[in-house]
Motif scaffolding. Structure first.
Motif, PDB file in Angstrom:
ATOM      1  N   GLU A 293      34.016  38.777  35.826  1.00  0.00           N
ATOM      2  CA  GLU A 293      33.068  37.767  35.425  1.00  0.00           C
ATOM      3  C   GLU A 293      32.027  37.630  36.523  1.00  0.00           C
ATOM      4  OE1 GLU A 293      35.019  33.980  35.552  1.00  0.00           O
ATOM      5  OE2 GLU A 293      33.285  32.861  34.806  1.00  0.00           O
TER       6      GLU A 293
ATOM      7  N   HIS B   6      42.167  35.178  34.335  1.00  0.00           N
ATOM      8  CA  HIS B   6      42.339  35.170  35.794  1.00  0.00           C
ATOM      9  C   HIS B   6      43.841  35.081  36.036  1.00  0.00           C
ATOM     10  CE1 HIS B   6      38.071  34.890  36.447  1.00  0.00           C
ATOM     11  NE2 HIS B   6      37.982  33.781  35.754  1.00  0.00           N
TER      12      HIS B   6
ATOM     13  N   ASP C  72      40.011  31.322  30.839  1.00  0.00           N
ATOM     14  CA  ASP C  72      39.694  31.037  32.241  1.00  0.00           C
ATOM     15  C   ASP C  72      41.008  30.771  32.976  1.00  0.00           C
ATOM     16  OD1 ASP C  72      38.327  30.590  34.587  1.00  0.00           O
ATOM     17  OD2 ASP C  72      37.075  28.973  33.853  1.00  0.00           O
TER      18      ASP C  72
ATOM     19  N   HIS D  83      38.728  36.144  29.094  1.00  0.00           N
ATOM     20  CA  HIS D  83      38.358  35.470  30.351  1.00  0.00           C
ATOM     21  C   HIS D  83      39.633  35.202  31.139  1.00  0.00           C
ATOM     22  CE1 HIS D  83      35.583  32.190  32.269  1.00  0.00           C
ATOM     23  NE2 HIS D  83      36.306  32.811  33.176  1.00  0.00           N
TER      24      HIS D  83
HETATM   25 ZN   LIG Z   1      36.229  32.739  35.126  1.00  0.00          ZN
END
Ligand SMILES: [Zn+2]
Length: 396
Positions: free
Chosen positions: A176, A87, A331, A85
């Motif tokens: 995502e 970014h 994330d 995940h």
């Molecule tokens: Zn995300």
């Protein structure tokens, strides 16, 4: 005589109650099951009292724990990890990629999966930059996006064609897919696009045929859908970020979204889905376990460490039981936050701080996973799900 006795007994109770309350301040009596009035707290059964001085705001109350227990900080993951995940910010050129590589090295992340819905020309350019980097060519891979806007006549053909082109350009999965899918995205006819809309079937079939995992973020913590009152676990976050509130007059409910999501997963058994953020059910692992009983569903741990770390025994058992179905993902890319994840997963440390106070008013505990489980969660499950992720750099 009897009257006098009753009066004596009653006044004895009153005297006792006043003796418990602080001198000069009588408490407030409540009935069993009642809550204390605002500004007071229960100091003895059914007796509430206000503090002598005004209580501080929850922002200013920062008690320092006096607990002394062994501390095991874990700056790097014990085994090389894949951030499913990711970014990671700018990955469009050699310098940016090398800066990212240095950050990844500092925390033990071997491969970053950029989950930014990158598609078309941008995906081609990103893959060209990655392939051109001698240092980073095996350390970053990219997920493609699906344009879910304006689903209607002709949409499926266009979406499948774009997906095929993006896979040819090097995409290793889809995502995502953001929470707007379900919460707000509308179809060509103006109605809300439901997660289990049958018009989407061709794209999920294409993902199955192309061997692409679909990484999907559905809804948000259930508290974001509730009243923001003083019983809401996320009061502070909702007060800091009003855009995170999903009131029922404007949005589908949490339960509605969970139902649609579960239908989507169940109705497409040949497609592999990865539910982001442990499906926002890390606070109810029995329920999440039911979701994982669907063999095509995996989950990912980003941004829910506060729920994993507040139930160390239950979470340990859950991770052991579902060790083949859980992926590491973070994330938001803040390198200094990854070590909190490693510490929760790898140690048995107790009652330590979480990195983001507004998420959680509590401390974390380590869940001390065995090495075999750590390896699966950190990289083996991700390698199994995605063709095209380099295996160099991982233990055999
Ligand atoms: Zn995300």
């Amino acid at each position: 005589m009897r009257h006098q006795l009753v009066i004596a007994v009653v006044s004895l109770f009153v005297v006792a109650a006043q003796a418990v309350a602080q001198p000069g301040r009588s408490g407030t009596r409540i009935q069993p099951g009642q809550e204390c009035p605002p500004g007071t707290t229960e100091i003895r059964p059914n007796l509430c009292q206000a503090p002598e001085t005004a209580a501080p705001s929850i922002l200013d109350y920062r008690p320092k724990s006096t607990l002394v227990t062994p501390v095991h900080l874990v700056p790097k993951s014990k085994f090389p990890s894949i951030d499913f995940h990711g970014h990671p910010g700018d990955i469009s050129n050699a310098e940016a990629l090398e800066r990212l590589g240095a950050s990844m090295d500092s925390i033990g992340v071997q491969v970053m999966i950029a989950a930014n819905n990158t598609s078309g020309e941008q995906l081609k350019n990103t893959m060209a930059a990655i392939r051109a980097s001698a240092k980073m060519k095996d350390r970053v891979r990219v997920l493609t996006g699906i344009n879910l806007r304006d689903v209607g006549p002709g949409w499926a053909e266009r979406a499948v064609a774009q997906l095929e082109a993006d896979v040819a350009a090097g995409a290793v999965g889809v995502g995502e897919i953001g929470k707007g899918f379900g919460l707000s995205i509308t179809k060509a006819d103006g109605s809300r696009l439901k997660l289990d809309d049958p018009e989407l079937k061709p794209i999920w079939d294409a993902c199955a045929r192309l061997g692409l995992p679909v990484f999907i973020h559905t809804a948000d913590p259930q508290e974001f859908f509730k009243n923001i009152d003083l019983t809401n676990e996320r009061w502070l976050e909702l007060a800091l970020f009003p855009g995170r509130r999903f009131p029922p007059d404007r949005f589908p409910s949490f339960e509605q979204l969970m139902t649609e999501r579960d239908n989507l997963f169940r109705n497409n058994p040949k497609t592999t889905f990865v539910a982001a953020h442990m499906g926002w059910q890390a606070n109810d692992l029995t329920r999440l376990a039911k979701l994982l009983d669907l063999p095509n569903v995996y989950t990912e741990v980003g941004a829910v460490l506060y729920d994993i770390g507040r139930q160390p025994r239950g979470a340990h058992d859950f991770f052991v039981k579902y060790q083949d179905r859980i992926l590491f993902g973070k994330d938001s890319f803040q390198p200094e936050e990854y070590p909190y994840y490693w510490r929760v997963f790898e140690t048995a440390d107790e009652y330590f701080d979480y990195y983001r106070g507004y998420h959680a008013f509590w401390k974390l505990y380590g869940i001390a996973l065995p090495d075999a489980v750590l390896k699966k969660v950190y990289y083996q499950n991700a390698l199994k799900l995605m063709k095209g992720v380099p295996t160099s750099g991982f233990p055999k």
